[in-house]
Motif scaffolding. Sequence first.
Motif, mmCIF file in Angstrom:
data_model
loop_
_atom_site.group_PDB
_atom_site.id
_atom_site.type_symbol
_atom_site.label_atom_id
_atom_site.label_comp_id
_atom_site.label_asym_id
_atom_site.label_seq_id
_atom_site.Cartn_x
_atom_site.Cartn_y
_atom_site.Cartn_z
ATOM 1 N N VAL A 15 -106.716 -8.124 38.230
ATOM 2 C CA VAL A 15 -105.353 -8.861 37.704
ATOM 3 C C VAL A 15 -104.445 -7.887 36.824
ATOM 4 C CG1 VAL A 15 -104.852 -10.752 36.174
ATOM 5 C CG2 VAL A 15 -106.461 -10.994 37.969
ATOM 6 N N LEU A 16 -105.204 -7.102 35.985
ATOM 7 C CA LEU A 16 -104.382 -6.347 35.053
ATOM 8 C C LEU A 16 -103.428 -5.121 36.018
ATOM 9 C CD1 LEU A 16 -106.563 -5.496 31.977
ATOM 10 C CD2 LEU A 16 -104.793 -6.930 32.167
ATOM 11 N N VAL A 17 -104.151 -4.790 36.935
ATOM 12 C CA VAL A 17 -103.492 -3.761 37.902
ATOM 13 C C VAL A 17 -102.411 -4.595 38.607
ATOM 14 C CG1 VAL A 17 -103.417 -2.548 40.098
ATOM 15 C CG2 VAL A 17 -105.232 -2.251 38.314
ATOM 16 N N ILE A 18 -102.348 -5.753 38.917
ATOM 17 C CA ILE A 18 -101.372 -6.520 39.625
ATOM 18 C C ILE A 18 -100.116 -6.555 38.745
ATOM 19 C CG2 ILE A 18 -100.812 -8.656 40.499
ATOM 20 C CD1 ILE A 18 -103.551 -9.031 41.648
ATOM 21 N N ILE A 19 -100.327 -7.030 37.299
ATOM 22 C CA ILE A 19 -99.591 -7.343 36.270
ATOM 23 C C ILE A 19 -98.863 -5.899 36.125
ATOM 24 C CG2 ILE A 19 -99.272 -7.887 33.851
ATOM 25 C CD1 ILE A 19 -101.184 -9.903 34.107
ATOM 26 N N PHE A 20 -99.573 -4.898 35.981
ATOM 27 C CA PHE A 20 -99.099 -3.567 35.609
ATOM 28 C C PHE A 20 -98.045 -3.296 36.586
ATOM 29 C CE2 PHE A 20 -98.746 0.979 36.398
ATOM 30 C CZ PHE A 20 -98.548 1.332 35.177
ATOM 31 N N PHE A 21 -98.158 -3.520 38.008
ATOM 32 C CA PHE A 21 -97.380 -3.252 39.204
ATOM 33 C C PHE A 21 -96.078 -4.041 39.049
ATOM 34 C CE2 PHE A 21 -100.635 -0.558 40.647
ATOM 35 C CZ PHE A 21 -99.944 0.562 41.092
ATOM 36 N N GLN A 22 -96.357 -5.228 38.564
ATOM 37 C CA GLN A 22 -95.195 -6.250 38.539
ATOM 38 C C GLN A 22 -94.271 -5.792 37.490
ATOM 39 O OE1 GLN A 22 -94.056 -8.989 39.978
ATOM 40 N NE2 GLN A 22 -95.763 -8.952 41.574
ATOM 41 N N TYR A 23 -94.691 -5.282 36.379
ATOM 42 C CA TYR A 23 -93.891 -4.692 35.319
ATOM 43 C C TYR A 23 -93.123 -3.216 35.682
ATOM 44 C CZ TYR A 23 -95.242 -8.125 31.763
ATOM 45 O OH TYR A 23 -95.492 -9.183 31.194
ATOM 46 N N ARG A 24 -94.023 -2.875 36.698
ATOM 47 C CA ARG A 24 -93.298 -1.429 37.227
ATOM 48 C C ARG A 24 -92.123 -1.773 37.758
ATOM 49 N NH1 ARG A 24 -96.561 2.715 41.322
ATOM 50 N NH2 ARG A 24 -94.913 4.473 41.027
ATOM 51 N N LYS A 25 -92.398 -2.718 38.831
ATOM 52 C CA LYS A 25 -91.086 -3.207 39.542
ATOM 53 C C LYS A 25 -89.988 -3.704 38.845
ATOM 54 C CE LYS A 25 -89.955 -6.461 43.224
ATOM 55 N NZ LYS A 25 -90.450 -7.747 43.952
ATOM 56 N N ILE A 26 -90.261 -4.292 37.820
ATOM 57 C CA ILE A 26 -89.247 -4.905 36.855
ATOM 58 C C ILE A 26 -88.541 -3.564 36.061
ATOM 59 C CG2 ILE A 26 -88.612 -6.537 34.922
ATOM 60 C CD1 ILE A 26 -90.881 -8.368 36.018
ATOM 61 N N GLY A 27 -89.370 -2.644 35.788
ATOM 62 C CA GLY A 27 -88.985 -1.548 35.114
ATOM 63 C C GLY A 27 -87.803 -0.611 35.799
ATOM 64 N N LYS A 28 -88.180 -0.606 37.235
ATOM 65 C CA LYS A 28 -87.336 0.059 37.925
ATOM 66 C C LYS A 28 -85.911 -0.440 37.805
ATOM 67 C CE LYS A 28 -90.509 1.906 41.299
ATOM 68 N NZ LYS A 28 -90.966 1.663 42.811
#
Length: 375
Positions: A15-28
Amino acid sequence: MSLLNTIKSPLFLVVLVIIFFQYRKIGKLEKEVLGVNTSSILFNTLISTFFGLLGGLIGSIIFIHFKITINPEDFYFILPLALGLSLIHPRFICFSYAGGIITLISLIFNYPNINIPGILMIIGVLHLVESFLILIDGNRMSIPIFMERKGQIVGGFMLNRFWPVPFTVFINGNNIYLATIIAVLGYGDYALTNYPEKKSKETAAILSIFSITLIVFAKLSVYHTIFKYIGAIFSPLGHEIVIKIGRKKEESGEYIFKSVSHGVKVLDTLPDSIGKAMNLKPGDIILSLNGNRVYSNWDIADILEYRPNYIGMEIIQREEGIITKEFEDYKNGISNLGIITVSDMCQYGFVVEEAKSPISRFLKKIKKRKAKFRN
């Protein structure tokens, strides 16, 4: 399962990995707009985890206090429907829609045989926890954006937060026992007619009213069958009303971040910039710089072209009215304020669009291909 064991479990890490990649997408997207990220992806994930654990603790206390019992098999019906509904629109993945529909089907056709009060309570309490998280953390990652509204391009903010929420609840298996379940709660919204901090507070207030009302219906449904029907209908309908109220306020309100005739309006400031050091805030209007009136970014660039060592700025702040701010840099000179303004919208090659369903995106691609083929 204890909270500590939950944190160490493989599922929680996934779940943390999924959230991490969501924030990575937003960060872009944030980097496209600002050129930099205001905070690291890891930091956002850790902060979300902290608040998610806090929300899970609050939810667990409510679940245990009311002795809420759920049947895991019930979600075998709800989850596939939620995924199917998300193809129509992303917001329909919320369990308030699928849970309400499955509950209503169960009441009408006596199948599937599910624990209706338990499902309604789960939906109500999780949304109550979500409203709490939106209140305390909903506007933390506000990204300045430009959107098309009523035939004009306006500035605003995109709000996106995700929280891993492990909560403890009674499970009805061969016998009743306590177990910890991991949920992921998210908040996505736009602030165009309001400031992000106020927008998140208003959303949290409306959502909490929906949540508490559904919890009351769920509790009453244990004793009165009619409230099972009321709760089943209110779950999707009430959630949709919450969304409609938010949209209505956006559509009827005055857009805050649009060009003004008497200065340059600030949308946001870059981290570690002169604008940040001068405490310029979203909505501030720069009237003059070093005694010269400014009406566009070009005016500001012309004044800073010669890298002055000192700037005096006359601005209108929403809290204090017209004030003067000063900044000095006798070592390097001042060449850039590090601010995003409403008039910057023309320099970006994109305008953010609202989220659409996979079906809508697929049909749009088909239309584009047909048009290209005809040409």
